[in-house]
Scaffold this motif. Structure first.
Motif, PDB file in Angstrom:
ATOM      1  N   LEU A  79       0.834  -1.013  -0.102  1.00 12.47           N
ATOM      2  CA  LEU A  79      -0.063   0.050   0.169  1.00 12.47           C
ATOM      3  C   LEU A  79       0.868   1.503  -0.020  1.00 12.47           C
ATOM      4  CD1 LEU A  79      -2.904  -0.643   2.618  1.00 12.47           C
ATOM      5  CD2 LEU A  79      -2.656  -1.387   0.285  1.00 12.47           C
ATOM      6  N   VAL A  80       0.504   2.189  -0.823  1.00  3.67           N
ATOM      7  CA  VAL A  80       1.337   3.424  -0.685  1.00  3.67           C
ATOM      8  C   VAL A  80       0.383   4.621  -0.263  1.00  3.67           C
ATOM      9  CG1 VAL A  80       2.391   5.290  -2.245  1.00  3.67           C
ATOM     10  CG2 VAL A  80       2.568   2.961  -2.951  1.00  3.67           C
ATOM     11  N   ASP A  81       0.567   5.035   0.888  1.00  2.00           N
ATOM     12  CA  ASP A  81      -0.114   5.995   1.846  1.00  2.00           C
ATOM     13  C   ASP A  81      -1.720   5.367   2.200  1.00  2.00           C
ATOM     14  OD1 ASP A  81       1.871   7.800   2.114  1.00  2.00           O
ATOM     15  OD2 ASP A  81       1.254   8.550   0.154  1.00  2.00           O
ATOM     16  N   THR A  82      -1.859   5.858   3.275  1.00  2.00           N
ATOM     17  CA  THR A  82      -3.229   5.056   3.691  1.00  2.00           C
ATOM     18  C   THR A  82      -4.519   6.090   4.363  1.00  2.00           C
ATOM     19  OG1 THR A  82      -2.403   5.261   6.249  1.00  2.00           O
ATOM     20  CG2 THR A  82      -1.914   3.322   4.739  1.00  2.00           C
ATOM     21  N   GLY A  83      -4.516   7.455   3.462  1.00  2.00           N
ATOM     22  CA  GLY A  83      -5.386   8.336   3.832  1.00  2.00           C
ATOM     23  C   GLY A  83      -5.454   8.904   5.218  1.00  2.00           C
ATOM     24  N   VAL A  84      -6.621   9.271   5.569  1.00  2.00           N
ATOM     25  CA  VAL A  84      -7.200  10.247   6.847  1.00  2.00           C
ATOM     26  C   VAL A  84      -7.463   9.083   7.930  1.00  2.00           C
ATOM     27  CG1 VAL A  84      -8.647  11.994   7.607  1.00  2.00           C
ATOM     28  CG2 VAL A  84      -7.807  12.213   5.281  1.00  2.00           C
ATOM     29  N   GLY A  85      -8.057   7.965   7.661  1.00  2.00           N
ATOM     30  CA  GLY A  85      -8.426   7.250   8.881  1.00  2.00           C
ATOM     31  C   GLY A  85      -9.796   7.607   9.178  1.00  2.00           C
ATOM     32  N   ALA A  86     -10.498   6.907  10.221  1.00  2.00           N
ATOM     33  CA  ALA A  86     -11.734   7.322  10.929  1.00  2.00           C
ATOM     34  C   ALA A  86     -11.497   7.634  12.447  1.00  2.00           C
ATOM     35  CB  ALA A  86     -12.414   6.065  10.527  1.00  2.00           C
ATOM     36  N   ARG A 113      -7.701  -7.851   1.617  1.00  2.00           N
ATOM     37  CA  ARG A 113      -7.817  -7.779   3.204  1.00  2.00           C
ATOM     38  C   ARG A 113      -6.682  -7.316   3.962  1.00  2.00           C
ATOM     39  NH1 ARG A 113      -8.396 -14.118   3.973  1.00  2.00           N
ATOM     40  NH2 ARG A 113      -6.578 -13.793   2.827  1.00  2.00           N
ATOM     41  N   PRO A 114      -7.057  -6.758   5.256  1.00  2.00           N
ATOM     42  CA  PRO A 114      -5.881  -6.518   5.993  1.00  2.00           C
ATOM     43  C   PRO A 114      -4.685  -7.264   6.244  1.00  2.00           C
ATOM     44  CG  PRO A 114      -8.023  -5.623   7.046  1.00  2.00           C
ATOM     45  CD  PRO A 114      -8.326  -6.630   5.902  1.00  2.00           C
ATOM     46  N   GLU A 115      -5.147  -8.507   6.404  1.00  2.00           N
ATOM     47  CA  GLU A 115      -3.875  -9.645   6.580  1.00  2.00           C
ATOM     48  C   GLU A 115      -3.134  -9.878   5.438  1.00  2.00           C
ATOM     49  OE1 GLU A 115      -8.131 -11.838   6.553  1.00  2.00           O
ATOM     50  OE2 GLU A 115      -7.232 -10.117   7.190  1.00  2.00           O
ATOM     51  N   ASP A 116      -3.902  -9.597   3.977  1.00  2.00           N
ATOM     52  CA  ASP A 116      -2.991  -9.419   2.891  1.00  2.00           C
ATOM     53  C   ASP A 116      -1.882  -8.774   2.738  1.00  2.00           C
ATOM     54  OD1 ASP A 116      -4.971 -11.589   2.371  1.00  2.00           O
ATOM     55  OD2 ASP A 116      -6.078 -10.086   1.223  1.00  2.00           O
ATOM     56  N   VAL A 117      -1.710  -7.641   3.132  1.00  2.00           N
ATOM     57  CA  VAL A 117      -0.937  -6.384   3.130  1.00  2.00           C
ATOM     58  C   VAL A 117       0.516  -6.827   3.632  1.00  2.00           C
ATOM     59  CG1 VAL A 117      -0.446  -4.030   3.533  1.00  2.00           C
ATOM     60  CG2 VAL A 117      -2.903  -4.671   2.956  1.00  2.00           C
ATOM     61  N   ASP A 118       1.631  -6.795   2.665  1.00  3.64           N
ATOM     62  CA  ASP A 118       2.945  -7.162   3.195  1.00  3.64           C
ATOM     63  C   ASP A 118       3.671  -5.872   3.731  1.00  3.64           C
ATOM     64  OD1 ASP A 118       2.890 -10.041   2.519  1.00  3.64           O
ATOM     65  OD2 ASP A 118       2.384  -9.273   0.690  1.00  3.64           O
ATOM     66  N   VAL A 119       3.631  -4.661   3.130  1.00  4.64           N
ATOM     67  CA  VAL A 119       4.148  -3.538   2.939  1.00  4.64           C
ATOM     68  C   VAL A 119       3.085  -2.378   2.997  1.00  4.64           C
ATOM     69  CG1 VAL A 119       6.107  -2.067   2.056  1.00  4.64           C
ATOM     70  CG2 VAL A 119       6.377  -4.655   2.038  1.00  4.64           C
ATOM     71  N   VAL A 120       3.339  -1.393   4.160  1.00  5.78           N
ATOM     72  CA  VAL A 120       2.700  -0.131   3.988  1.00  5.78           C
ATOM     73  C   VAL A 120       3.938   0.956   3.459  1.00  5.78           C
ATOM     74  CG1 VAL A 120       1.529   1.738   4.999  1.00  5.78           C
ATOM     75  CG2 VAL A 120       0.860  -0.839   5.328  1.00  5.78           C
ATOM     76  N   VAL A 121       3.654   1.645   2.553  1.00  2.00           N
ATOM     77  CA  VAL A 121       4.907   2.809   2.407  1.00  2.00           C
ATOM     78  C   VAL A 121       4.273   4.111   2.695  1.00  2.00           C
ATOM     79  CG1 VAL A 121       5.949   3.985   0.503  1.00  2.00           C
ATOM     80  CG2 VAL A 121       5.974   1.869   0.524  1.00  2.00           C
ATOM     81  N   ALA A 137      -9.024  -0.276  18.381  1.00  2.00           N
ATOM     82  CA  ALA A 137      -9.362  -1.493  18.968  1.00  2.00           C
ATOM     83  C   ALA A 137      -9.677  -1.591  20.483  1.00  2.00           C
ATOM     84  CB  ALA A 137      -8.218  -2.804  18.822  1.00  2.00           C
ATOM     85  N   ASP A 138     -10.967  -1.502  20.620  1.00  2.00           N
ATOM     86  CA  ASP A 138     -11.300  -1.249  22.039  1.00  2.00           C
ATOM     87  C   ASP A 138     -10.795  -0.184  22.778  1.00  2.00           C
ATOM     88  OD1 ASP A 138     -12.885  -3.520  21.751  1.00  2.00           O
ATOM     89  OD2 ASP A 138     -11.380  -4.844  22.343  1.00  2.00           O
ATOM     90  N   GLY A 139     -10.672   1.082  21.929  1.00  2.00           N
ATOM     91  CA  GLY A 139     -10.059   2.428  22.764  1.00  2.00           C
ATOM     92  C   GLY A 139      -8.651   2.475  22.513  1.00  2.00           C
ATOM     93  N   ALA A 140      -8.041   1.509  21.932  1.00  2.00           N
ATOM     94  CA  ALA A 140      -6.543   1.631  21.810  1.00  2.00           C
ATOM     95  C   ALA A 140      -6.227   1.504  20.356  1.00  2.00           C
ATOM     96  CB  ALA A 140      -5.836   0.544  22.314  1.00  2.00           C
ATOM     97  N   TRP A 141      -5.156   2.437  19.875  1.00  2.00           N
ATOM     98  CA  TRP A 141      -4.912   2.476  18.287  1.00  2.00           C
ATOM     99  C   TRP A 141      -3.763   1.151  18.187  1.00  2.00           C
ATOM    100  CZ3 TRP A 141      -7.967   4.812  15.385  1.00  2.00           C
ATOM    101  CH2 TRP A 141      -8.515   6.025  15.889  1.00  2.00           C
ATOM    102  N   VAL A 142      -4.067   0.236  17.321  1.00  2.00           N
ATOM    103  CA  VAL A 142      -3.363  -0.832  16.733  1.00  2.00           C
ATOM    104  C   VAL A 142      -3.093  -0.869  15.202  1.00  2.00           C
ATOM    105  CG1 VAL A 142      -4.118  -2.051  18.932  1.00  2.00           C
ATOM    106  CG2 VAL A 142      -5.290  -2.441  16.550  1.00  2.00           C
ATOM    107  N   PRO A 143      -1.814  -1.497  14.895  1.00  2.00           N
ATOM    108  CA  PRO A 143      -1.861  -1.349  13.352  1.00  2.00           C
ATOM    109  C   PRO A 143      -3.023  -2.169  12.773  1.00  2.00           C
ATOM    110  CG  PRO A 143       0.278  -2.014  14.458  1.00  2.00           C
ATOM    111  CD  PRO A 143      -0.831  -2.028  15.495  1.00  2.00           C
ATOM    112  N   ALA A 144      -3.394  -1.190  11.504  1.00  2.00           N
ATOM    113  CA  ALA A 144      -4.487  -1.766  10.549  1.00  2.00           C
ATOM    114  C   ALA A 144      -4.166  -3.208  10.005  1.00  2.00           C
ATOM    115  CB  ALA A 144      -4.879  -0.741   9.901  1.00  2.00           C
ATOM    116  N   PHE A 145      -2.915  -3.220   9.753  1.00  2.00           N
ATOM    117  CA  PHE A 145      -2.463  -4.266   8.857  1.00  2.00           C
ATOM    118  C   PHE A 145      -1.412  -5.285   9.580  1.00  2.00           C
ATOM    119  CE2 PHE A 145      -3.599  -0.435   6.357  1.00  2.00           C
ATOM    120  CZ  PHE A 145      -4.420  -0.894   5.680  1.00  2.00           C
ATOM    121  N   PRO A 146      -2.018  -6.282  10.244  1.00  2.00           N
ATOM    122  CA  PRO A 146      -1.218  -6.892  11.043  1.00  2.00           C
ATOM    123  C   PRO A 146       0.120  -7.575  10.676  1.00  2.00           C
ATOM    124  CG  PRO A 146      -3.200  -8.392  10.512  1.00  2.00           C
ATOM    125  CD  PRO A 146      -3.406  -7.011  10.069  1.00  2.00           C
ATOM    126  N   ARG A 147       0.331  -7.804   9.496  1.00  2.00           N
ATOM    127  CA  ARG A 147       1.410  -8.623   9.119  1.00  2.00           C
ATOM    128  C   ARG A 147       2.501  -7.530   8.188  1.00  2.00           C
ATOM    129  NH1 ARG A 147       0.513 -10.804   4.638  1.00  2.00           N
ATOM    130  NH2 ARG A 147       2.525 -12.134   4.547  1.00  2.00           N
TER     131      ARG A 147
END
Length: 315
Positions: A79-86, A113-121, A137-147
């Motif tokens: 992925l190249v850039d990830t926008g504004v978020g929510a 799918r989130p788990e498909d993403v290998d690299v975020v630029v 994730a329940d009030g805590a910010w965690v990586p959206a792409f776990p791998r």
């Protein structure tokens, strides 16, 4: 370029598939406010190239897009850039404050799918390029792409991180952006800081292009003789191809940004690279050619939302 719906388009360069995922595109800001040093005559003189995809002449407003680029290369999904978020607190920017975007849903429609993403630029660390780095994730910010490995310019991480005083307070939201969209990636051990140049795979290379921010970067693609360069925010409007010396109002070092812009665009013209900026509406891409001592936007890449365009590549 082919349409699946208004928000997803695909094309292929060499062995690499590129998917454009658009969250939003519309008139964005007064043209002269976005590119302050570009005189109105430039917009008027090149109306046929700029309107309607990049400029609304009636309102004199620049047209822009919020989008993410997906690259499938050598078995990697990038992925190249990830926008504004929510749901982000962005009190300094009403357009981004508490925005409820749905990039994950749009990526799903593109088959990612989130788990498909290998690299975020992250080409740089402004709010509209890192927002979906993380999720709530329940009030805590965690990586959206776990791998994923998140490739972050070291100069931007130093400037916008706490050691750099969150950009020295130049932008009111910089601390919030870093804390909700960058720091959680560090805590998860998924951040990779790089400087000068970083090879992603055999076809993709990151290269420093400072000025817009201290660590602004471009991503070069080369595959079977076809080339592209993802330029992030080196360009906000095609008028900056016509006038590379004109930086946007968002550039932290306008003179250095202009030098990076001219270098990258001249190489694109000489090497036949497709130019892929972060925020171009219309086709989302551009071809550049030399014209005398200057540069010109090549015609033939205009596309309005909802208008299908089909070809093997967007040339």
């Amino acid at each position: 370029m082919t349409d699946e719906d208004d928000s997803v388009q695909r094309f292929v360069l060499g062995d690499v598939e590129i998917v454009r995922v658009v969250e939003w595109q519309a008139p964005f800001a007064p043209a002269r406010a976005l590119v302050p040093d570009c005189e109105p005559e430039v917009w008027r003189r090149h109306r046929d190239l700029l309107a309607p995809d990049h400029w609304d002449p009636d309102g004199d407003r620049a047209v822009a897009a919020l989008q993410t680029w997906v690259i499938r290369s050598g078995g990697l999904t990038v992925l190249v850039d990830t926008g504004v978020g929510a749901g982000r607190e962005r009190p300094g920017n009403p357009e981004f404050h508490q925005r409820q975007g749905d990039l994950p849903g749009r990526l799903a429609r593109a088959g990612v799918r989130p788990e498909d993403v290998d690299v975020v630029v992250n080409t740089h660390l402004h709010a509209d390029h890192v927002g979906w780095n993380t999720r709530d994730a329940d009030g805590a910010w965690v990586p959206a792409f776990p791998r994923a490995r998140y490739l972050i310019p070291a100069a931007d991480d130093a400037h916008f991180g706490p050691a750099g005083g969150y950009g020295g307070g130049a932008r009111v939201d910089d601390r919030l952006v870093y804390e909700d969209s960058v720091a959680p990636v560090h805590r998860a051990g998924q951040a990779v800081l790089w400087e000068d140049e970083h090879r992603v795979d055999a076809c993709l290379t990151l290269e420093a292009a400072p000025g817009h921010t201290p660590g602004s970067a471009v991503l070069r693609l080369a595959s079977r003789g076809e080339r592209a360069v993802f330029v992030g925010d080196l360009l906000h409007s095609p008028v900056q191809i016509l006038r590379p010396e004109c930086s946007s109002c968002f550039c932290l070092d306008p003179q250095r940004a202009a030098a990076s812009r001219r270098r990258v665009l001249e190489r694109a013209a000489d090497d036949g690279e497709l130019v892929i900026p972060a925020h171009f509406a219309g086709a989302g891409v551009a071809r550049v050619r030399r014209e005398g001592a200057g540069l010109m936007l090549a015609p033939g890449l205009r596309r309005s939302p909802g208008t299908a365009r089909t070809s093997a590549s967007p040339s």
